[in-house]
Design a protein around this motif. Sequence first.
Motif, short mmCIF file in Angstrom:
data_model
loop_
_atom_site.label_atom_id
_atom_site.label_comp_id
_atom_site.label_asym_id
_atom_site.label_seq_id
_atom_site.Cartn_x
_atom_site.Cartn_y
_atom_site.Cartn_z
N ILE A 110 0.76 -1.20 -0.02
CA ILE A 110 0.04 -0.02 0.00
C ILE A 110 0.85 1.32 -0.04
CG2 ILE A 110 -0.13 0.27 2.75
CD1 ILE A 110 -3.05 0.83 0.21
N ILE A 111 2.29 1.09 0.46
CA ILE A 111 2.90 2.42 0.86
C ILE A 111 3.41 2.65 -0.54
CG2 ILE A 111 5.24 3.43 1.49
CD1 ILE A 111 2.64 3.07 3.76
N PRO A 112 4.17 1.86 -1.63
CA PRO A 112 4.44 2.60 -3.04
C PRO A 112 3.19 2.96 -3.57
CG PRO A 112 4.77 0.09 -2.70
CD PRO A 112 4.59 0.59 -1.25
N MET A 113 2.07 2.19 -3.52
CA MET A 113 0.83 2.26 -4.09
C MET A 113 0.17 3.99 -3.77
SD MET A 113 -2.49 -0.36 -4.03
CE MET A 113 -1.41 -1.54 -4.57
N SER A 114 0.29 4.02 -2.61
CA SER A 114 -0.24 5.35 -2.15
C SER A 114 0.40 6.42 -2.67
CB SER A 114 -0.32 5.41 -0.45
OG SER A 114 -1.01 4.39 -0.17
N GLU A 115 1.66 6.28 -2.53
CA GLU A 115 2.73 7.11 -3.21
C GLU A 115 2.34 7.63 -4.58
OE1 GLU A 115 6.64 5.95 -2.25
OE2 GLU A 115 6.48 6.37 -0.13
N TRP A 116 2.21 6.40 -5.34
CA TRP A 116 1.78 6.83 -6.75
C TRP A 116 0.53 7.43 -7.09
CZ3 TRP A 116 -2.44 5.30 -9.60
CH2 TRP A 116 -2.58 5.35 -10.77
N VAL A 117 -0.54 7.11 -6.03
CA VAL A 117 -1.94 7.55 -6.04
C VAL A 117 -2.00 9.11 -5.77
CG1 VAL A 117 -4.16 7.74 -4.69
CG2 VAL A 117 -3.25 5.58 -5.46
N LEU A 118 -1.03 9.56 -4.72
CA LEU A 118 -0.84 11.05 -4.47
C LEU A 118 -0.38 11.94 -5.43
CD1 LEU A 118 -1.54 12.88 -2.00
CD2 LEU A 118 1.00 12.60 -1.39
N ARG A 119 0.68 11.33 -6.09
CA ARG A 119 1.41 11.99 -7.04
C ARG A 119 0.52 12.27 -8.20
NH1 ARG A 119 5.08 8.60 -9.18
NH2 ARG A 119 5.41 7.62 -7.24
N THR A 120 -0.26 11.13 -8.72
CA THR A 120 -1.08 11.11 -10.06
C THR A 120 -2.07 12.06 -9.80
OG1 THR A 120 -0.14 8.97 -10.43
CG2 THR A 120 -2.19 9.76 -11.66
N ALA A 121 -2.77 11.96 -8.58
CA ALA A 121 -3.99 12.91 -8.15
C ALA A 121 -3.60 14.22 -8.57
CB ALA A 121 -4.71 12.37 -7.08
#
Length: 279
Positions: free
Chosen positions: A86-97
């Motif tokens: 979830i950590i790398p996934m969440s970083e990707w989500v935040l950056r992309t959003a």
Amino acid sequence: AKRQGRNTFQWYTEGLNKRVSGRVRLRNALQHAIDQQQFELHYQPQIQDTSGRILGFEALIRWHHPERGYILPAEFIGLAEDTGQIIPMSEWVLRTACRDNVRLNALGFEEYVMAVNVSPMQFQRANFVTGIVDTLKQTGLAAPLLELELTENILMESTTKAIEILQMLRRLGISIALDDFGTGFSSLSYLKYLPIDKIKIDRSFIREVISDHRDAAIVQGIISMANQLQLKVLAEGVETQAHYAYLSKKMCDIYQGYYFARPMPIDELITFLHENEAA
Ligand code: C2E
Ligand code: CA
Ligand code: CA
Ligand code: CA
């Protein structure tokens, strides 16, 4: 009977093994998806009651699987939380959003607030706030155009620490929404202390708000409490004109749901905005 018991037992262990190996396979597939960037964000508009204006969007993750098509977060977020993926996934989500919100701005639309879901593990990390500050810097998104959605369970883990973190975020200009409100088992007293901006009424209360007087009582109670605490209140899962009319009469501030728009990929969102808002 013994024999049957034994067979039953074996059946259970086999089932369990299957489940475990299913999880291992899913974890590997998830890692592959992270490496291959198979995730997408879909954005769902949030609509202001009085003006009918779009105030912003919630970013919702989808796994675009090459064979299975779109997979919803319910199928993988829990496991990603268990494995730490979830950590790398969440970083990707935040950056992309953040990046997509900057892109909308560059296209000449008015300023929208982008709401991003925060996972428990993400919130508990020591570098949570600095990670967000870095992402805002890297993407060029202004802090007031970011909102973080947290559930009560996340905030109840360690209240004083959580309050400190929320205060830091709000000092930066980021707003905080309390997600799935009413579904946790925490007491209401924390609403006195938590520095938040918005309450999101869980969609399980909205579904039958018209026909079930118990849901109606809860929803009206939450709305009036929010108004008196000077918090914004958003209703999730607004699916019909009847939901909307009811909630509007009860002085709800903001709506999100299929009645207004489904979550959509960024390109579709841009088309939607061109059709619905004067750019
Ligand atoms: P949530 O935060 O409560 O998100 C709202 C969910 O309601 C979304 O489901 C959305 O598609 C769905 N929804 C919106 N309008 C309606 C409606 O009118 N009717 C109905 N029945 N449903 C509606 P989705 O996208 O499947 O997401 C499920 C959950 O997964 C989210 O619930 C959130 O807890 C989690 N999630 C989604 N994206 C992320 C993410 O990027 N990070 C993290 N940590 N969690 C995420
Ligand atoms: Ca949410
Ligand atoms: Ca929610
Ligand atoms: Ca209000």
